[in-house]
Motif scaffolding. Structure first.
Motif: not given
Length: 282
Positions: A127-130, A144-147
């Motif tokens: 999820i935090v990968s480039d 803007k997006w979020s988990l």
């Protein structure tokens, strides 16, 4: 002799006028809903459709048009590592999350990620990968997006012959939750086991075809609120061939489940493990 107080407050009965008024209100609601389905091709309130439409503007044009996109989430080697971790975790910590109502039952086996540290850490790295961030920025248009959430579950072969009982979300439907904010949710699915047609693959229609189907069956939607019936699922899929999700290792599907009709496939052998990542946009 002690006399007990047996006074019972009677429940007020609805007057004939109130019953008629309620029926009129329901008929009006169904009529408005039906008109909305015909106008938009979607199973949702017109106010929610207008609210969400303004917030889709920045999304990738092809994604807006089709309602889905396949993309490479991780490479084949990483997929094999995650698949092995998940398989081991299911053997040790998989648990049933049975939910049952009159018309449906969930018999899937779920994995509690809080109890499966290695799997949880692996998914967090994805999820935090480039690559993940770049893909989400591209598809959402940099908005803007979020988990929202993530989960892993396993489906097994079941008895799918009961037309009146849906097992494991196998009837065509859309995820039309009650809140307008649900319109902004996007789902990512990736198999964690090698999956072919007999493993119950994810089955779906693109957004234009879903609108076509909704308009054709709008009277049924007016009556029942959706198309979530076995006979309708069979009839629709005989008339219009759905997309069957068969992927390469590490490939995922991003889909707007609010617009695209979809269902779980009928698992006929072994089992099928699935990773679901849900994001919400603004």
């Amino acid at each position: 002799i002690k006399i007990m107080n047996t006074n019972v407050t009677a429940k007020p009965e609805l007057s004939k006028g109130k019953v008629i008024l309620s029926l009129i209100v329901l008929q009006c609601w169904a009529l408005i809903y039906g008109i909305t389905v015909l106008l938009t091709g979607q199973q949702l309130k017109i106010t929610h459709w207008l609210w969400a439409k303004k917030r889709y503007i920045n999304r990738d044009k092809e994604f807006q048009k089709n309602g889905f996109r396949k993309f490479n989430l991780i490479d084949a080697k990483s997929w094999s590592q995650l698949s092995a971790l998940v398989g081991k975790a299911f053997e040790e910590k998989g648990h049933a999350m049975v939910s049952k109502v009159d018309w449906a039952e969930n018999k899937s086996l779920h994995l509690n990620l809080d109890e499966s540290q290695e799997v949880n850490d692996f998914i967090n790295q994805i999820i935090v990968s480039d690559n993940f961030i770049r893909q989400m920025n591209e598809i959402t248009g940099g908005s803007k997006w979020s988990l929202h959430s993530r989960q892993i579950w396993r489906n097994f072969p079941e008895d799918f012959n009961n037309d009146k009982k849906e097992i494991n979300s196998t009837f065509l439907h859309v995820d039309n939750g009650g809140s307008k904010e649900h319109r902004l949710i996007l789902n990512i699915f990736m198999y964690l086991t090698v999956t072919d047609r007999d493993h119950g693959p994810f089955t779906f229609y693109d957004a234009p075809t879903s609108r076509k189907i909704n308009r054709k069956y709008f009277l049924h939607i007016c009556r029942y609120g959706n198309l979530r019936k076995m006979d309708l699922t069979k009839r629709i899929e005989e008339e219009i061939k759905p997309n069957i999700l068969i992927t390469d290792l590490g490939q995922a599907l991003l889909i707007n489940n609010q617009e695209c009709l979809h269902r779980a496939g009928f698992c006929k052998k072994e089992h099928r493990d699935m990773l679901q990542i849900i994001i919400t946009t603004s």
